[in-house]
Write a protein that holds these residues in place. Structure first.
Motif, mmCIF file in Angstrom:
data_model
loop_
_atom_site.group_PDB
_atom_site.id
_atom_site.type_symbol
_atom_site.label_atom_id
_atom_site.label_comp_id
_atom_site.label_asym_id
_atom_site.label_seq_id
_atom_site.Cartn_x
_atom_site.Cartn_y
_atom_site.Cartn_z
ATOM 1 N N HIS A 161 0.839 -1.206 0.000
ATOM 2 C CA HIS A 161 0.000 0.000 0.000
ATOM 3 C C HIS A 161 0.869 1.249 0.000
ATOM 4 O O HIS A 161 2.084 1.169 0.173
ATOM 5 C CB HIS A 161 -1.004 -0.010 1.152
ATOM 6 C CG HIS A 161 -0.404 0.024 2.532
ATOM 7 N ND1 HIS A 161 0.390 -0.976 3.029
ATOM 8 C CD2 HIS A 161 -0.487 0.955 3.518
ATOM 9 C CE1 HIS A 161 0.762 -0.674 4.269
ATOM 10 N NE2 HIS A 161 0.245 0.499 4.586
ATOM 11 N N HIS A 175 1.376 3.914 1.909
ATOM 12 C CA HIS A 175 1.989 4.602 3.057
ATOM 13 C C HIS A 175 3.520 4.605 2.934
ATOM 14 O O HIS A 175 4.120 3.609 2.539
ATOM 15 C CB HIS A 175 1.567 3.934 4.378
ATOM 16 C CG HIS A 175 0.147 4.232 4.749
ATOM 17 N ND1 HIS A 175 -0.590 3.435 5.594
ATOM 18 C CD2 HIS A 175 -0.669 5.268 4.382
ATOM 19 C CE1 HIS A 175 -1.807 3.950 5.738
ATOM 20 N NE2 HIS A 175 -1.887 5.058 5.015
ATOM 21 N N ASP A 227 5.945 4.380 4.966
ATOM 22 C CA ASP A 227 6.768 3.374 5.654
ATOM 23 C C ASP A 227 6.769 2.020 4.920
ATOM 24 O O ASP A 227 7.429 1.078 5.348
ATOM 25 C CB ASP A 227 6.361 3.224 7.142
ATOM 26 C CG ASP A 227 4.906 2.867 7.350
ATOM 27 O OD1 ASP A 227 4.103 3.032 6.406
ATOM 28 O OD2 ASP A 227 4.564 2.414 8.455
ATOM 29 N N HIS A 228 6.050 1.943 3.796
ATOM 30 C CA HIS A 228 6.081 0.743 2.947
ATOM 31 C C HIS A 228 6.583 1.053 1.537
ATOM 32 O O HIS A 228 7.174 0.203 0.891
ATOM 33 C CB HIS A 228 4.682 0.117 2.867
ATOM 34 C CG HIS A 228 4.200 -0.368 4.200
ATOM 35 N ND1 HIS A 228 4.251 -1.682 4.582
ATOM 36 C CD2 HIS A 228 3.724 0.313 5.268
ATOM 37 C CE1 HIS A 228 3.811 -1.803 5.833
ATOM 38 N NE2 HIS A 228 3.478 -0.598 6.262
ATOM 39 N N HIS A 245 -7.609 -0.530 5.343
ATOM 40 C CA HIS A 245 -6.495 0.252 5.896
ATOM 41 C C HIS A 245 -6.195 1.403 4.936
ATOM 42 O O HIS A 245 -6.092 2.559 5.340
ATOM 43 C CB HIS A 245 -5.283 -0.657 6.083
ATOM 44 C CG HIS A 245 -4.062 0.044 6.594
ATOM 45 N ND1 HIS A 245 -3.968 0.516 7.882
ATOM 46 C CD2 HIS A 245 -2.901 0.377 5.986
ATOM 47 C CE1 HIS A 245 -2.789 1.102 8.048
ATOM 48 N NE2 HIS A 245 -2.125 1.039 6.913
ATOM 49 N N ASP A 278 -0.414 -4.084 5.865
ATOM 50 C CA ASP A 278 -1.058 -3.573 7.077
ATOM 51 C C ASP A 278 -2.540 -3.954 7.139
ATOM 52 O O ASP A 278 -3.331 -3.297 7.812
ATOM 53 C CB ASP A 278 -0.928 -2.042 7.159
ATOM 54 C CG ASP A 278 0.494 -1.613 7.510
ATOM 55 O OD1 ASP A 278 1.362 -2.498 7.685
ATOM 56 O OD2 ASP A 278 0.734 -0.394 7.611
HETATM 57 ZN ZN LIG Z 1 -0.057 1.488 6.505
#
Ligand SMILES: [Zn+2]
Length: 272
Positions: free
Chosen positions: A67, A69, A71-72, A123, A149
């Motif tokens: 996804h 975000h 942090d990914h 999410h 997530d």
């Molecule tokens: Zn996330």
């Protein structure tokens, strides 16, 4: 010293590569043993993945983003420069450097492995879980799933862009219908805290108590609690157990979708 921890199956291998500097994140290197081709999953720290691939002597041909975000997905631009020709897969237009947009049920090959994209919005709207099988017949194959997530061990992600019925579909109908032995690799190491909450929800569930002790021991040794399995999550993860009587009682709801919504809200407010 080698990077991360290795999970060796017969036809595939998964290197678990922690990216702790950005919040207990896991990156993964998924390797097809026969062709020595590999996919990087959520490689937010590209140099660590590059090092792991060099140690394994494999060629990274695909990047799978669960996804958008940061942090990914924040490593995607750098990965596209490090590995020219890299196919960058994802299900959301907000994913940086994406070259292949996928939707629910899309299938592609990684060497001899078959990757099936499972769209699990909630999410985030474009969240994809990647189910990987070593055989065209899932029953005969070694199966793993990367859940980002959406599903954590003992828990699930926040409903940032979705509703309880979407998380119900993702956890119960989509991931819950994969074979029980499917190995599960999640996006963050939140297992101990998730299981503390699970133990609060179900104080008499022995499997939860046992897994919590096991996870605490591993955490104390700086080891990882991955992989889990779909069958195990069905026994210990309250968000996969919303149809159980105990969960209905805990949330004071009868409809499993309402149980899902209430459980998420109660966990958000739960103090460890
Ligand atoms: Zn996330």
């Amino acid at each position: 010293m080698s990077v991360g921890q290795i999970v060796n199956l017969l036809k595939m291998k998964v290197r678990i590569v922690p990216a702790m500097e950005v919040g207990k994140n896991y990156m993964y290197l998924l390797i097809d043993q026969a062709s020595k081709t590999a996919a990087a999953i959520d490689p937010v720290v590209p140099n660590k993945i590059e090092e792991a691939a060099a140690e394994e002597k494999v060629k990274i041909t695909h990047l799978l983003t669960t996804h958008h975000h940061a942090d990914h997905s924040a490593g995607n631009e750098r990965m596209s420069k490090l590995f020219p020709g890299l196919e960058i897969v994802g299900g959301d237009d907000r994913i940086p450097a994406m070259t292949k947009k996928v939707g629910n049920g899309d299938i592609f090959n990684l060497g001899n492995l078959k990757v099936t994209c499972l769209h699990t919005p909630c999410h985030t709207k474009g969240h994809i879980c990647y189910f990987v099988s070593s055989d065209s017949s899932v029953e005969k194959g070694e199966n793993v799933v990367f859940t980002g997530d959406t599903l954590f061990s003992g828990g699930c992600g926040h409903f940032f862009e979705g509703t309880p019925d979407q998380m119900y579909r993702a956890l119960i109908e989509v991931l819950g219908s994969l074979p029980d032995e499917t190995k599960v690799f999640v996006g963050h190491e939140y297992t101990v805290n998730n299981l503390k909450y699970a133990a609060h929800v179900e104080p008499n569930n022995k499997k939860i108590a046992e897994k919590l002790l096991w996870a605490q021991k591993l955490q104390a040794e700086d080891k990882f609690t991955m992989p889990s399995s779909i069958g195990e999550e069905k026994l210990i993860n309250p968000f996969m157990r919303v149809r159980e009587e105990r969960l209905k009682k805990y949330t004071n709801e009868t409809d499993p979708i309402k149980v899902m919504g209430k459980l998420r809200q109660m966990k958000n407010e739960f103090k460890l």
